[in-house]
Write a protein that holds these residues in place. Structure first.
Motif, PDB file in Angstrom:
ATOM      1  N   LEU A 173       0.818  -1.219   0.000  1.00 24.94           N
ATOM      2  CA  LEU A 173       0.000   0.000   0.000  1.00 24.94           C
ATOM      3  C   LEU A 173       0.853   1.272   0.000  1.00 24.94           C
ATOM      4  O   LEU A 173       0.331   2.373   0.187  1.00 24.94           O
ATOM      5  N   ALA A 174       2.165   1.083  -0.227  1.00 21.79           N
ATOM      6  CA  ALA A 174       3.075   2.235  -0.121  1.00 21.79           C
ATOM      7  C   ALA A 174       2.799   3.302  -1.178  1.00 21.79           C
ATOM      8  O   ALA A 174       3.180   4.458  -1.007  1.00 21.79           O
ATOM      9  N   GLY A 175       2.134   2.939  -2.243  1.00 26.59           N
ATOM     10  CA  GLY A 175       1.855   3.915  -3.296  1.00 26.59           C
ATOM     11  C   GLY A 175       0.576   4.693  -3.082  1.00 26.59           C
ATOM     12  O   GLY A 175       0.144   5.428  -3.975  1.00 26.59           O
ATOM     13  N   ASN A 176      -0.029   4.533  -1.916  1.00 25.90           N
ATOM     14  CA  ASN A 176      -1.306   5.216  -1.643  1.00 25.90           C
ATOM     15  C   ASN A 176      -1.136   6.161  -0.464  1.00 25.90           C
ATOM     16  O   ASN A 176      -0.957   5.730   0.682  1.00 25.90           O
ATOM     17  N   ILE A 177      -1.226   7.440  -0.750  1.00 30.17           N
ATOM     18  CA  ILE A 177      -1.084   8.452   0.303  1.00 30.17           C
ATOM     19  C   ILE A 177      -2.444   8.693   0.961  1.00 30.17           C
ATOM     20  O   ILE A 177      -3.481   8.720   0.286  1.00 30.17           O
ATOM     21  N   CYS A 178      -2.417   8.830   2.279  1.00 29.52           N
ATOM     22  CA  CYS A 178      -3.637   9.127   3.030  1.00 29.52           C
ATOM     23  C   CYS A 178      -3.413  10.440   3.775  1.00 29.52           C
ATOM     24  O   CYS A 178      -2.604  10.495   4.704  1.00 29.52           O
ATOM     25  N   ARG A 179      -4.125  11.464   3.354  1.00 25.53           N
ATOM     26  CA  ARG A 179      -3.932  12.780   3.987  1.00 25.53           C
ATOM     27  C   ARG A 179      -4.396  12.776   5.432  1.00 25.53           C
ATOM     28  O   ARG A 179      -3.997  13.607   6.227  1.00 25.53           O
ATOM     29  N   CYS A 180      -5.276  11.837   5.781  1.00 28.39           N
ATOM     30  CA  CYS A 180      -5.752  11.746   7.163  1.00 28.39           C
ATOM     31  C   CYS A 180      -4.797  10.933   8.032  1.00 28.39           C
ATOM     32  O   CYS A 180      -5.008  10.822   9.240  1.00 28.39           O
ATOM     33  N   GLY A 181      -3.794  10.333   7.432  1.00 27.69           N
ATOM     34  CA  GLY A 181      -2.808   9.571   8.208  1.00 27.69           C
ATOM     35  C   GLY A 181      -3.344   8.281   8.784  1.00 27.69           C
ATOM     36  O   GLY A 181      -2.907   7.827   9.842  1.00 27.69           O
ATOM     37  N   SER A 182      -4.259   7.661   8.064  1.00 22.58           N
ATOM     38  CA  SER A 182      -4.918   6.463   8.591  1.00 22.58           C
ATOM     39  C   SER A 182      -4.197   5.172   8.203  1.00 22.58           C
ATOM     40  O   SER A 182      -4.808   4.112   8.104  1.00 22.58           O
ATOM     41  N   TYR A 183      -2.896   5.269   8.033  1.00 18.41           N
ATOM     42  CA  TYR A 183      -2.137   4.145   7.470  1.00 18.41           C
ATOM     43  C   TYR A 183      -2.254   2.869   8.294  1.00 18.41           C
ATOM     44  O   TYR A 183      -2.459   1.778   7.762  1.00 18.41           O
ATOM     45  N   ASP A 184      -2.102   2.991   9.615  1.00 22.29           N
ATOM     46  CA  ASP A 184      -2.155   1.781  10.450  1.00 22.29           C
ATOM     47  C   ASP A 184      -3.532   1.129  10.387  1.00 22.29           C
ATOM     48  O   ASP A 184      -3.648  -0.101  10.420  1.00 22.29           O
ATOM     49  N   SER A 185      -4.582   1.963  10.292  1.00 22.99           N
ATOM     50  CA  SER A 185      -5.931   1.391  10.223  1.00 22.99           C
ATOM     51  C   SER A 185      -6.134   0.649   8.898  1.00 22.99           C
ATOM     52  O   SER A 185      -6.813  -0.385   8.852  1.00 22.99           O
ATOM     53  N   TYR A 186      -5.551   1.155   7.834  1.00 22.62           N
ATOM     54  CA  TYR A 186      -5.642   0.426   6.565  1.00 22.62           C
ATOM     55  C   TYR A 186      -4.873  -0.892   6.638  1.00 22.62           C
ATOM     56  O   TYR A 186      -5.321  -1.916   6.113  1.00 22.62           O
ATOM     57  N   LEU A 187      -3.723  -0.866   7.299  1.00 13.64           N
ATOM     58  CA  LEU A 187      -2.968  -2.124   7.452  1.00 13.64           C
ATOM     59  C   LEU A 187      -3.752  -3.105   8.312  1.00 13.64           C
ATOM     60  O   LEU A 187      -3.790  -4.309   8.019  1.00 13.64           O
ATOM     61  N   ASP A 188      -4.404  -2.603   9.366  1.00 15.09           N
ATOM     62  CA  ASP A 188      -5.273  -3.476  10.168  1.00 15.09           C
ATOM     63  C   ASP A 188      -6.327  -4.118   9.257  1.00 15.09           C
ATOM     64  O   ASP A 188      -6.631  -5.309   9.384  1.00 15.09           O
ATOM     65  N   GLY A 189      -6.879  -3.300   8.352  1.00 15.89           N
ATOM     66  CA  GLY A 189      -7.902  -3.808   7.446  1.00 15.89           C
ATOM     67  C   GLY A 189      -7.373  -4.887   6.520  1.00 15.89           C
ATOM     68  O   GLY A 189      -8.040  -5.907   6.289  1.00 15.89           O
ATOM     69  N   VAL A 190      -6.174  -4.701   6.009  1.00 14.33           N
ATOM     70  CA  VAL A 190      -5.603  -5.714   5.111  1.00 14.33           C
ATOM     71  C   VAL A 190      -5.403  -7.027   5.869  1.00 14.33           C
ATOM     72  O   VAL A 190      -5.753  -8.105   5.374  1.00 14.33           O
ATOM     73  N   MET A 191      -4.859  -6.922   7.089  1.00 16.85           N
ATOM     74  CA  MET A 191      -4.600  -8.154   7.850  1.00 16.85           C
ATOM     75  C   MET A 191      -5.921  -8.839   8.245  1.00 16.85           C
ATOM     76  O   MET A 191      -6.004 -10.062   8.311  1.00 16.85           O
ATOM     77  N   ARG A 192      -6.948  -8.053   8.481  1.00 13.24           N
ATOM     78  CA  ARG A 192      -8.269  -8.635   8.773  1.00 13.24           C
ATOM     79  C   ARG A 192      -8.837  -9.303   7.522  1.00 13.24           C
ATOM     80  O   ARG A 192      -9.459 -10.375   7.587  1.00 13.24           O
ATOM     81  N   ALA A 193      -8.600  -8.689   6.368  1.00 14.01           N
ATOM     82  CA  ALA A 193      -9.099  -9.282   5.106  1.00 14.01           C
ATOM     83  C   ALA A 193      -8.451 -10.639   4.851  1.00 14.01           C
ATOM     84  O   ALA A 193      -9.089 -11.548   4.307  1.00 14.01           O
ATOM     85  N   VAL A 194      -7.209 -10.792   5.275  1.00 15.63           N
ATOM     86  CA  VAL A 194      -6.538 -12.093   5.112  1.00 15.63           C
ATOM     87  C   VAL A 194      -7.303 -13.151   5.897  1.00 15.63           C
ATOM     88  O   VAL A 194      -7.520 -14.274   5.402  1.00 15.63           O
ATOM     89  N   GLN A 195      -7.780 -12.764   7.085  1.00 13.37           N
ATOM     90  CA  GLN A 195      -8.520 -13.740   7.892  1.00 13.37           C
ATOM     91  C   GLN A 195      -9.908 -14.014   7.328  1.00 13.37           C
ATOM     92  O   GLN A 195     -10.393 -15.165   7.346  1.00 13.37           O
ATOM     93  N   ILE A 196     -10.560 -12.958   6.818  1.00 16.79           N
ATOM     94  CA  ILE A 196     -11.895 -13.151   6.243  1.00 16.79           C
ATOM     95  C   ILE A 196     -11.828 -14.049   5.012  1.00 16.79           C
ATOM     96  O   ILE A 196     -12.694 -14.860   4.732  1.00 16.79           O
ATOM     97  N   GLY A 197     -10.685 -13.880   4.293  1.00 14.05           N
ATOM     98  CA  GLY A 197     -10.469 -14.709   3.088  1.00 14.05           C
ATOM     99  C   GLY A 197     -11.243 -14.197   1.926  1.00 14.05           C
ATOM    100  O   GLY A 197     -11.631 -14.876   1.033  1.00 14.05           O
TER     101      GLY A 197
END
Ligand code: FES
Ligand code: FES
Length: 197
Positions: A173-197
């Motif tokens: 996700l390094a190519g996606n800038i978030c002006r709100c600085g929500s980077y960790d929350s997006y990473l949380d989402g990716v790791m959760r998506a791995v579990q959801i499958g």
């Protein structure tokens, strides 16, 4: 003397006006959105694109970017424009499963590509894609402007690497800038998506 061509019925006339008006509007919108006036000799050509599994026929100018075509010709406004110069990732779509800045590729070069936008992720029965669902559950977005791009990058990442480490997800996700600085929350989402499958 009869001046009206009997073959030009009122219905046909109105349909013609509507069709030409719609074409002029979408074309004008594109130039307006890009801060340009129509260059002399810039002839739009009808091309065929594969977008979200559907064949779409669209008139495209030679210098037109995929982001502009998606937003202003095809009405797929989920693809956002941030910088419009390949720096922020807001416009990310998938082309043959590869995350791609739609503001930085010409639509004419996409004729053989399989294009996916955020609108195409939802399943036919209305279920969200696992990445979308995980981003909702992880409260990943703040303002949400970068979210479609983050989603498409995450989907591309998980197709290439279904079980990434958090660091690999960060790089994905390094190519996606978030002006709100929500980077960790997006990473949380990716790791959760791995579990959801
Ligand atoms: S709008 Fe395409 S990278 Fe910023
Ligand atoms: S959530 Fe606001 S720019 Fe990313």
């Amino acid at each position: 003397m009869k001046l009206v061509n009997p073959k030009v019925t009122r219905r046909r006339f109105i349909k013609g006006v509507i069709a030409s008006g719609a074409a002029a509007t979408s074309s004008s919108l594109w130039y307006a959105a890009n801060g340009q006036s129509r260059p002399a000799g810039a002839v739009e050509r009808l091309i065929r694109l594969n977008v979200n599994g559907q064949v779409r026929n669209v008139d495209v100018a030679p210098q037109e970017t995929l982001a502009s075509t998606l937003r202003y010709k095809l009405g797929l406004t989920g693809t956002k424009l941030g910088c419009n110069r390949g720096e922020c990732g807001a416009c990310t779509v998938l082309v043959d499963d590869i995350p791609t800045y739609a503001c930085s590729v010409l639509t004419h070069s996409m004729k053989n590509g399989r294009i996916e936008t955020v609108e195409g992720l939802e399943s036919p029965n209305g279920d969200l894609h696992p990445v979308q669902q995980a981003f909702v559950e992880s409260l990943s977005p703040q303002c949400g402007y970068c979210t479609p791009g983050q989603i498409m990058s995450a989907v591309g990442l998980l197709r290439a690497n279904p079980n990434p480490t958090r660091e690999e997800a960060r790089q994905g996700l390094a190519g996606n800038i978030c002006r709100c600085g929500s980077y960790d929350s997006y990473l949380d989402g990716v790791m959760r998506a791995v579990q959801i499958g």
